[in-house]
Design a protein around this motif. Structure first.
Motif, mmCIF file in Angstrom:
data_model
loop_
_atom_site.group_PDB
_atom_site.id
_atom_site.type_symbol
_atom_site.label_atom_id
_atom_site.label_comp_id
_atom_site.label_asym_id
_atom_site.label_seq_id
_atom_site.Cartn_x
_atom_site.Cartn_y
_atom_site.Cartn_z
ATOM 1 N N GLU A 1 1.925 7.428 20.564
ATOM 2 C CA GLU A 1 2.927 6.349 20.704
ATOM 3 C C GLU A 1 2.719 5.244 19.670
ATOM 4 O OE1 GLU A 1 5.544 6.462 22.659
ATOM 5 O OE2 GLU A 1 4.861 8.435 23.323
ATOM 6 N N LYS A 2 1.464 4.954 19.391
ATOM 7 C CA LYS A 2 1.129 3.883 18.464
ATOM 8 C C LYS A 2 1.735 4.157 17.081
ATOM 9 C CE LYS A 2 -3.054 2.825 16.145
ATOM 10 N NZ LYS A 2 -4.483 2.803 16.036
ATOM 11 N N VAL A 3 1.619 5.406 16.656
ATOM 12 C CA VAL A 3 2.144 5.761 15.336
ATOM 13 C C VAL A 3 3.673 5.827 15.359
ATOM 14 C CG1 VAL A 3 2.133 7.568 13.567
ATOM 15 C CG2 VAL A 3 0.014 6.846 14.622
ATOM 16 N N TYR B 1 -0.977 13.285 6.457
ATOM 17 C CA TYR B 1 -2.293 12.640 6.318
ATOM 18 C C TYR B 1 -2.202 11.161 5.949
ATOM 19 C CZ TYR B 1 -4.930 17.008 6.815
ATOM 20 O OH TYR B 1 -5.517 18.157 7.314
ATOM 21 N N LEU B 2 -1.193 10.470 6.475
ATOM 22 C CA LEU B 2 -1.172 9.008 6.292
ATOM 23 C C LEU B 2 -2.318 8.429 7.123
ATOM 24 C CD1 LEU B 2 0.155 6.331 5.336
ATOM 25 C CD2 LEU B 2 1.419 6.360 7.502
ATOM 26 N N SER B 3 -3.185 7.688 6.483
ATOM 27 C CA SER B 3 -4.315 7.118 7.223
ATOM 28 C C SER B 3 -4.802 5.838 6.566
ATOM 29 C CB SER B 3 -5.462 8.123 7.314
ATOM 30 O OG SER B 3 -5.726 8.673 6.052
ATOM 31 N N VAL B 4 -5.136 4.881 7.427
ATOM 32 C CA VAL B 4 -5.769 3.632 6.987
ATOM 33 C C VAL B 4 -7.028 3.482 7.834
ATOM 34 C CG1 VAL B 4 -5.563 1.115 6.925
ATOM 35 C CG2 VAL B 4 -3.624 2.536 6.244
ATOM 36 N N ASP B 5 -8.139 3.224 7.194
ATOM 37 C CA ASP B 5 -9.410 3.016 7.900
ATOM 38 C C ASP B 5 -9.195 2.027 9.043
ATOM 39 O OD1 ASP B 5 -11.934 1.901 8.634
ATOM 40 O OD2 ASP B 5 -12.770 2.574 6.729
ATOM 41 N N GLN C 1 -6.823 -1.649 9.555
ATOM 42 C CA GLN C 1 -5.465 -1.426 10.074
ATOM 43 C C GLN C 1 -4.783 -2.728 10.498
ATOM 44 O OE1 GLN C 1 -5.539 1.649 13.105
ATOM 45 N NE2 GLN C 1 -6.242 3.208 11.660
ATOM 46 N N THR C 2 -3.483 -2.614 10.729
ATOM 47 C CA THR C 2 -2.583 -3.696 11.176
ATOM 48 C C THR C 2 -2.547 -4.877 10.195
ATOM 49 O OG1 THR C 2 -4.163 -4.836 12.634
ATOM 50 C CG2 THR C 2 -2.858 -3.072 13.632
ATOM 51 N N ALA C 3 -2.785 -4.588 8.924
ATOM 52 C CA ALA C 3 -2.717 -5.639 7.902
ATOM 53 C C ALA C 3 -1.653 -5.300 6.855
ATOM 54 C CB ALA C 3 -4.073 -5.819 7.237
ATOM 55 N N GLY C 4 -0.805 -4.317 7.148
ATOM 56 C CA GLY C 4 0.286 -4.001 6.225
ATOM 57 C C GLY C 4 -0.022 -2.896 5.232
ATOM 58 N N LEU C 5 -1.227 -2.293 5.316
ATOM 59 C CA LEU C 5 -1.596 -1.294 4.306
ATOM 60 C C LEU C 5 -0.881 0.044 4.522
ATOM 61 C CD1 LEU C 5 -5.395 -2.130 4.020
ATOM 62 C CD2 LEU C 5 -3.560 -2.766 2.449
ATOM 63 N N GLY C 6 -0.699 0.425 5.780
ATOM 64 C CA GLY C 6 0.035 1.657 6.067
ATOM 65 C C GLY C 6 1.469 1.539 5.551
ATOM 66 N N LYS C 7 2.060 0.394 5.793
ATOM 67 C CA LYS C 7 3.427 0.143 5.317
ATOM 68 C C LYS C 7 3.477 0.207 3.782
ATOM 69 C CE LYS C 7 6.866 -3.513 5.962
ATOM 70 N NZ LYS C 7 7.096 -4.774 6.695
ATOM 71 N N MET C 8 2.480 -0.346 3.147
ATOM 72 C CA MET C 8 2.425 -0.342 1.687
ATOM 73 C C MET C 8 2.306 1.092 1.157
ATOM 74 S SD MET C 8 0.101 -0.177 -1.003
ATOM 75 C CE MET C 8 -1.528 -0.723 -0.493
HETATM 76 C C1 COA Z 1 -0.479 4.802 11.201
HETATM 77 C C2 COA Z 1 -1.365 3.888 10.373
HETATM 78 C C3 COA Z 1 -1.503 4.490 8.973
HETATM 79 C C4 COA Z 1 -0.708 2.509 10.267
HETATM 80 O O1 COA Z 1 -1.442 1.750 9.318
HETATM 81 P P1 COA Z 1 -1.561 0.156 9.428
HETATM 82 O O2 COA Z 1 -2.106 -0.313 8.137
HETATM 83 O O3 COA Z 1 -2.295 -0.213 10.646
HETATM 84 O O4 COA Z 1 -0.021 -0.274 9.621
HETATM 85 P P2 COA Z 1 0.675 -1.608 9.095
HETATM 86 O O5 COA Z 1 -0.271 -2.745 9.310
HETATM 87 O O6 COA Z 1 1.175 -1.386 7.704
HETATM 88 O O7 COA Z 1 1.910 -1.735 10.080
HETATM 89 C C5 COA Z 1 3.256 -1.701 9.622
HETATM 90 C C6 COA Z 1 4.152 -2.142 10.728
HETATM 91 O O8 COA Z 1 3.978 -1.294 11.872
HETATM 92 C C7 COA Z 1 3.572 -2.078 12.985
HETATM 93 N N1 COA Z 1 2.543 -1.383 13.751
HETATM 94 C C8 COA Z 1 1.402 -0.866 13.269
HETATM 95 N N2 COA Z 1 0.677 -0.364 14.288
HETATM 96 C C9 COA Z 1 1.395 -0.615 15.410
HETATM 97 C C10 COA Z 1 1.177 -0.390 16.782
HETATM 98 N N3 COA Z 1 0.053 0.176 17.228
HETATM 99 N N4 COA Z 1 2.117 -0.794 17.676
HETATM 100 C C11 COA Z 1 3.256 -1.394 17.249
HETATM 101 N N5 COA Z 1 3.514 -1.652 15.961
HETATM 102 C C12 COA Z 1 2.593 -1.267 15.056
HETATM 103 C C13 COA Z 1 3.000 -3.339 12.422
HETATM 104 O O9 COA Z 1 3.147 -4.388 13.344
HETATM 105 C C14 COA Z 1 3.805 -3.561 11.176
HETATM 106 O O10 COA Z 1 5.016 -4.231 11.483
HETATM 107 P P3 COA Z 1 5.446 -5.546 10.648
HETATM 108 O O11 COA Z 1 5.770 -5.060 9.270
HETATM 109 O O12 COA Z 1 6.597 -6.055 11.411
HETATM 110 O O13 COA Z 1 4.231 -6.431 10.667
HETATM 111 C C15 COA Z 1 -2.755 3.716 11.019
HETATM 112 O O14 COA Z 1 -2.575 3.239 12.335
HETATM 113 C C16 COA Z 1 -3.577 4.977 11.068
HETATM 114 O O15 COA Z 1 -4.252 5.350 10.099
HETATM 115 N N6 COA Z 1 -3.578 5.672 12.233
HETATM 116 C C17 COA Z 1 -4.427 6.850 12.437
HETATM 117 C C18 COA Z 1 -3.965 8.035 11.656
HETATM 118 C C19 COA Z 1 -2.580 8.495 12.075
HETATM 119 O O16 COA Z 1 -2.312 8.743 13.237
HETATM 120 N N7 COA Z 1 -1.692 8.655 11.042
HETATM 121 C C20 COA Z 1 -0.333 9.076 11.239
HETATM 122 C C21 COA Z 1 -0.197 10.533 11.099
HETATM 123 S S1 COA Z 1 1.494 11.039 11.510
#
Ligand code: COA
Length: 148
Positions: free
Chosen positions: A119-121, A78-82, A86-93
């Motif tokens: 693929e995105k994840v 359940y990793l999720s960022v609104d 997204q794409t602001a480093g919060l998922g990584k954090m």
């Molecule tokens: C997966 C998820 C949590 C990522 O959160 P996020 O806050 O957007 O990710 P971040 O901004 O922290 O990205 C971290 C790194 O991944 C990369 N990244 C993130 N999304 C990406 C994408 N679509 N394509 C390529 N790289 C990606 C970023 O560029 C970043 O790299 P950097 O450190 O070199 O800048 C978010 O996309 C999400 O909630 N998705 C829907 C729910 C989901 O599918 N969860 C996973 C369940 S397994």
């Protein structure tokens, strides 16, 4: 990049967050008909070795993650960022939080699952140092969440 703002707080899950967490999972496409999110939360609250974090920006709930440790491997669910954040480093954090939590408990490795076609994840996890491994994921349902 870590897009955390000064208003951001990562807190352990509390009951007052339940409906917002489920709404976030729905918004992020994480809910499935065969998994009742309420029951998934109830079950996680019985896990004494794991963690269930939420991310708040001010009063708004914008992220969540569950970490688990079974004594051999760590897991992430359940990793999720609104999507608005997204794409602001919060998922990584959030992942760094979980990795630190698991490392502190002596967990040597995380194995996690990504739904096929997401693929995105996969790209996201690759950026964080996760690599695909040759293993087949098998599952067997023990308790159905939906009644026929
Ligand atoms: C997966 C998820 C949590 C990522 O959160 P996020 O806050 O957007 O990710 P971040 O901004 O922290 O990205 C971290 C790194 O991944 C990369 N990244 C993130 N999304 C990406 C994408 N679509 N394509 C390529 N790289 C990606 C970023 O560029 C970043 O790299 P950097 O450190 O070199 O800048 C978010 O996309 C999400 O909630 N998705 C829907 C729910 C989901 O599918 N969860 C996973 C369940 S397994």
């Amino acid at each position: 990049m870590d897009g955390a703002s000064r208003d951001d707080r990562v807190l352990p899950f509390e009951e007052r967050f339940r409906s917002e967490v489920i709404a976030l999972w729905e918004k992020c496409g994480l809910t499935r008909p065969w998994n009742d999110p309420d029951k998934d939360i109830d079950r996680k609250l019985t896990d004494e070795n794991g963690a269930f974090f939420v991310l708040l920006r001010g009063d708004r709930l914008i992220g969540s993650v569950m970490a688990g440790y079974d004594g051999h491997r760590g897991s992430i669910n359940y990793l999720s960022v609104d999507p608005d954040y997204q794409t602001a480093g919060l998922g990584k954090m959030l992942m760094s939080r979980c990795e630190a939590f698991l490392t502190a408990r002596g967990c040597p490795k995380i194995n996690l699952m990504v739904r096929q076609g997401n693929e995105k994840v996969l790209r996201f996890y690759e950026q964080l140092g996760y690599a695909e491994e040759k293993a087949v994921s098998l599952g067997k349902r023990l308790i159905p969440d939906t009644q026929p």
